[in-house]
Design a protein around this motif. Sequence first.
Motif: not given
Length: 203
Positions: A30, A33, A97-99, A103, A106
């Motif tokens: 994250k 990114k 994208g929201k890990p 997952t 992502y």
Amino acid sequence: MSSNIDFKALWQQQEAMAKPDITEVIKKAKNLKHKTRNKLILLNIVLIATVLLYVFVPGFTSHTSLITTKAGGVLVIFAIVLFLAASNRLLVDLFSGKPEADTFAYLTALLSIRKKQEFIQTRIMNLYFLFLSAGMLLYMIEFVRKMNSVWGSVTYISLFGWMAIVYFYIKPRTIKKQRSELNAAIEKLEAINNQLIQTKDAE
């Protein structure tokens, strides 16, 4: 097999000694990114400011008389717009994208980012430098003509020498670092994903 895996539930079934630190892996991915996104935003701002400077600031075009100057400016702007168009497609992925929610999704997003980033680093950057170099060559003709031969040569050598350093030295090193960081994050997420899939299959 469904790709929507309940990673948290599966992870809790792993033995404590076999668990890699999934939270730390996700955090690093994250952060990568965010860092890539912020650098790209800053570069976009600089390039947009360059275009605005050329278009709206008196002296860049209003007092030029040769067609080569205007043609060079158009090529420079085209190079910048080309890069902005490609990089903004990448920015869409960098903002999404929201890990913590999915997952696997992502990981898929990171793979998409890598593909688009490689496209920008190769084809787009090559075209960018091609049009930028041609544009600067044409743009500088009018100004170099007003110099003596020595200073004209120094101007061109300095300009294209710096561009050569950027293209052949700085750009490859930057690309190598970016790819290394992104590939490392993807490999760790893939390892986690594969391990969790194997756990689910073994149930």
